[in-house]
Motif scaffolding. Structure first.
Motif, mmCIF file in Angstrom:
data_model
loop_
_atom_site.group_PDB
_atom_site.id
_atom_site.type_symbol
_atom_site.label_atom_id
_atom_site.label_comp_id
_atom_site.label_asym_id
_atom_site.label_seq_id
_atom_site.Cartn_x
_atom_site.Cartn_y
_atom_site.Cartn_z
ATOM 1 N N TYR A 194 0.854 -1.186 0.000
ATOM 2 C CA TYR A 194 0.000 0.000 0.000
ATOM 3 C C TYR A 194 0.888 1.233 0.000
ATOM 4 C CZ TYR A 194 0.993 0.088 5.070
ATOM 5 O OH TYR A 194 1.611 0.120 6.297
ATOM 6 N N HIS A 195 0.269 2.374 -0.224
ATOM 7 C CA HIS A 195 0.996 3.647 -0.228
ATOM 8 C C HIS A 195 0.518 4.449 0.977
ATOM 9 C CE1 HIS A 195 2.141 2.187 -4.081
ATOM 10 N NE2 HIS A 195 0.910 2.265 -4.551
ATOM 11 N N SER A 196 1.445 4.841 1.812
ATOM 12 C CA SER A 196 1.068 5.453 3.092
ATOM 13 C C SER A 196 0.968 6.966 3.037
ATOM 14 C CB SER A 196 2.079 5.056 4.171
ATOM 15 O OG SER A 196 3.341 5.669 3.949
ATOM 16 N N ARG A 197 1.544 7.584 1.996
ATOM 17 C CA ARG A 197 1.597 9.041 1.955
ATOM 18 C C ARG A 197 0.858 9.648 0.762
ATOM 19 N NH1 ARG A 197 7.159 7.811 2.926
ATOM 20 N NH2 ARG A 197 7.682 8.493 0.820
ATOM 21 N N ALA A 198 0.232 8.822 -0.054
ATOM 22 C CA ALA A 198 -0.409 9.358 -1.255
ATOM 23 C C ALA A 198 -1.556 8.472 -1.713
ATOM 24 C CB ALA A 198 0.612 9.485 -2.388
ATOM 25 N N HIS A 199 -2.615 9.098 -2.210
ATOM 26 C CA HIS A 199 -3.667 8.393 -2.917
ATOM 27 C C HIS A 199 -3.135 8.064 -4.315
ATOM 28 C CE1 HIS A 199 -6.056 9.770 0.412
ATOM 29 N NE2 HIS A 199 -5.908 11.041 0.059
ATOM 30 N N GLU A 200 -3.760 7.109 -4.982
ATOM 31 C CA GLU A 200 -3.227 6.642 -6.257
ATOM 32 C C GLU A 200 -4.347 6.372 -7.250
ATOM 33 O OE1 GLU A 200 0.181 3.458 -7.328
ATOM 34 O OE2 GLU A 200 -1.587 2.554 -6.384
ATOM 35 N N ALA A 201 -4.112 6.741 -8.512
ATOM 36 C CA ALA A 201 -4.995 6.342 -9.601
ATOM 37 C C ALA A 201 -4.232 5.377 -10.497
ATOM 38 C CB ALA A 201 -5.448 7.558 -10.412
ATOM 39 N N PHE B 291 -8.873 2.759 -11.448
ATOM 40 C CA PHE B 291 -9.048 2.509 -10.019
ATOM 41 C C PHE B 291 -8.465 3.691 -9.253
ATOM 42 C CE2 PHE B 291 -8.768 -1.601 -12.059
ATOM 43 C CZ PHE B 291 -9.776 -2.341 -11.458
ATOM 44 N N ILE B 292 -9.217 4.199 -8.276
ATOM 45 C CA ILE B 292 -8.710 5.272 -7.420
ATOM 46 C C ILE B 292 -8.612 4.714 -6.007
ATOM 47 C CG2 ILE B 292 -9.009 7.639 -6.621
ATOM 48 C CD1 ILE B 292 -10.716 8.152 -9.089
ATOM 49 N N LEU B 293 -7.378 4.590 -5.550
ATOM 50 C CA LEU B 293 -7.099 3.960 -4.272
ATOM 51 C C LEU B 293 -6.768 5.015 -3.225
ATOM 52 C CD1 LEU B 293 -6.386 1.850 -6.572
ATOM 53 C CD2 LEU B 293 -4.755 0.880 -4.947
ATOM 54 N N PRO B 294 -7.548 5.088 -2.151
ATOM 55 C CA PRO B 294 -7.143 5.968 -1.062
ATOM 56 C C PRO B 294 -5.875 5.430 -0.406
ATOM 57 C CG PRO B 294 -9.066 4.671 -0.440
ATOM 58 C CD PRO B 294 -8.809 4.386 -1.880
ATOM 59 N N ALA B 295 -5.069 6.314 0.148
ATOM 60 C CA ALA B 295 -3.840 5.904 0.818
ATOM 61 C C ALA B 295 -4.149 4.823 1.845
ATOM 62 C CB ALA B 295 -3.192 7.107 1.499
ATOM 63 N N GLY B 296 -3.325 3.790 1.865
ATOM 64 C CA GLY B 296 -3.481 2.735 2.849
ATOM 65 C C GLY B 296 -4.184 1.496 2.367
ATOM 66 N N VAL B 297 -4.821 1.543 1.198
ATOM 67 C CA VAL B 297 -5.534 0.365 0.704
ATOM 68 C C VAL B 297 -4.546 -0.622 0.071
ATOM 69 C CG1 VAL B 297 -7.163 -0.486 -1.032
ATOM 70 C CG2 VAL B 297 -7.769 1.454 0.404
ATOM 71 N N ALA B 298 -4.512 -1.826 0.610
ATOM 72 C CA ALA B 298 -3.600 -2.853 0.127
ATOM 73 C C ALA B 298 -4.018 -3.340 -1.258
ATOM 74 C CB ALA B 298 -3.586 -4.025 1.106
ATOM 75 N N HIS B 299 -3.027 -3.653 -2.090
ATOM 76 C CA HIS B 299 -3.332 -4.180 -3.414
ATOM 77 C C HIS B 299 -2.159 -4.979 -3.963
ATOM 78 C CE1 HIS B 299 -1.637 -0.130 -3.825
ATOM 79 N NE2 HIS B 299 -1.201 -0.460 -5.033
ATOM 80 N N LYS B 300 -2.484 -5.940 -4.789
ATOM 81 C CA LYS B 300 -1.474 -6.687 -5.539
ATOM 82 C C LYS B 300 -2.095 -7.085 -6.872
ATOM 83 C CE LYS B 300 -0.268 -10.823 -4.434
ATOM 84 N NZ LYS B 300 0.413 -11.791 -3.553
ATOM 85 N N THR B 301 -1.328 -6.984 -7.938
ATOM 86 C CA THR B 301 -1.797 -7.292 -9.282
ATOM 87 C C THR B 301 -1.080 -8.547 -9.763
ATOM 88 O OG1 THR B 301 -2.136 -4.937 -9.712
ATOM 89 C CG2 THR B 301 -2.046 -6.391 -11.623
ATOM 90 N N TYR B 302 -1.843 -9.507 -10.291
ATOM 91 C CA TYR B 302 -1.229 -10.771 -10.692
ATOM 92 C C TYR B 302 -2.006 -11.418 -11.837
ATOM 93 C CZ TYR B 302 -4.868 -12.891 -7.714
ATOM 94 O OH TYR B 302 -6.058 -13.264 -7.157
ATOM 95 N N ASP B 303 -1.408 -12.452 -12.415
ATOM 96 C CA ASP B 303 -1.993 -13.198 -13.533
ATOM 97 C C ASP B 303 -2.420 -12.295 -14.691
ATOM 98 O OD1 ASP B 303 -1.576 -15.512 -12.145
ATOM 99 O OD2 ASP B 303 -3.669 -15.853 -11.600
ATOM 100 N N PRO B 304 -1.504 -11.445 -15.189
ATOM 101 C CA PRO B 304 -1.863 -10.572 -16.315
ATOM 102 C C PRO B 304 -2.018 -11.375 -17.605
ATOM 103 C CG PRO B 304 0.487 -10.456 -15.923
ATOM 104 C CD PRO B 304 -0.081 -11.312 -14.812
ATOM 105 N N LYS B 305 -2.901 -10.879 -18.460
ATOM 106 C CA LYS B 305 -3.133 -11.511 -19.765
ATOM 107 C C LYS B 305 -3.106 -10.437 -20.839
ATOM 108 C CE LYS B 305 -6.163 -15.083 -17.814
ATOM 109 N NZ LYS B 305 -6.132 -14.569 -16.434
ATOM 110 N N PRO B 306 -2.257 -10.577 -21.866
ATOM 111 C CA PRO B 306 -1.094 -11.474 -21.846
ATOM 112 C C PRO B 306 -0.021 -10.896 -20.934
ATOM 113 C CG PRO B 306 -1.075 -10.177 -23.853
ATOM 114 C CD PRO B 306 -2.339 -9.817 -23.123
ATOM 115 N N GLY B 307 0.832 -11.772 -20.432
ATOM 116 C CA GLY B 307 1.837 -11.294 -19.487
ATOM 117 C C GLY B 307 3.240 -11.658 -19.902
ATOM 118 N N PRO B 308 4.183 -10.751 -19.714
ATOM 119 C CA PRO B 308 5.591 -11.040 -19.957
ATOM 120 C C PRO B 308 6.132 -11.894 -18.816
ATOM 121 C CG PRO B 308 5.367 -8.859 -19.019
ATOM 122 C CD PRO B 308 3.976 -9.393 -19.208
#
Length: 232
Positions: A68-75, A121-138
């Motif tokens: 997560y990001h503790s000091r910034a919101h993220e898009a 996606f607009i993530l408020p600071a502190g929201v945990a996230h992980k991205t996986y299984d991309p299609k197609p993926g390198p």
């Protein structure tokens, strides 16, 4: 009309997860990013007009640590590829990549969302996230940061626009990351703010949504005057 989905993600023992809702605009930019000749400069200009600064483009590998990001919101905007899974709200509890990605090596709960081309996606600071299984993926992550030779974020508009203009969009699953108020992101993992969650929850709310501006359908209305009432 813009389709808006929101998710309320409570904090866990390891992740602070903001009281502000996670915002998802499905397919908002699908037509734009599907156009022949599309490049990220177009999105850079839109975000900048709303006070958000784009700082990277990521080509995702098979998995990544939950963070997560503790000091910034993220898009995060999906600019290419067919799709990927994003797990929000829970920490990894195993160091084994297969176990924390497809097994039980993570906290109970969380929200799983399939991210598709054109999604925002607009993530408020502190929201945990992980991205996986991309299609197609390198075979592995490729991470392009809008920074100079000294590792500093490029804030000169002309140079930053050139950076995003030159990013190769291609066919792999990729997202573009942007932040408000000139904030820079950090990379925090489960437990990093245990007992200090309110430091993360009180990151100031930006004046404008990165894509909807002052429209109250976006974060201006959804995050307005949100009380910090979450309990661990």
């Amino acid at each position: 009309m813009v389709q808006v989905r929101t998710y309320t993600i409570p904090p866990t023992k390891l992740m602070p997860n903001s009281p502000h809702v996670l915002i998802h605009y499905p397919g908002l930019f699908l037509d734009k990013v599907s156009q022949p000749g599309f490049n990220c400069e177009e999105l850079y200009d839109l975000y900048r007009s709303n006070g958000w600064e784009s700082q990277w483009v990521a080509r995702y590998g098979a998995t990544q640590p939950s963070h997560y990001h503790s000091r910034a919101h993220e898009a995060m905007t999906v600019i290419s590829g067919e799709g990927a899974m994003i797990r929000f709200g829970v920490a990894d509890t195993s160091e084994d990549e297969e176990e924390h990605t497809h097994g039980s090596g993570h906290e109970h709960g969380g929200v799983w969302v399939e991210a598709k081309k054109g999604d925002v996606f607009i993530l408020p600071a502190g929201v945990a996230h992980k991205t996986y299984d991309p299609k197609p993926g390198p075979p592995e992550l490729a991470f392009y940061q809008c920074k100079d030779e000294n590792g500093k974020v490029i804030r000169d508009e002309k140079k930053a626009r050139k950076f995003f203009q030159d990013v190769e969009v291609g066919e792999y699953f990729q997202m573009m990351g942007s932040y408000p108020n000139g904030n820079e992101w950090d990379f925090a993992v489960g437990g990093d703010h245990k007992g200090r969650e309110r430091q993360v929850w009180t990151v100031p709310v930006p004046e404008k949504d990165p894509v909807l501006g002052l429209d109250k359908a976006g974060l201006v209305g959804l995050w307005k005057d949100k009380a910090i009432t979450s309990k661990l």
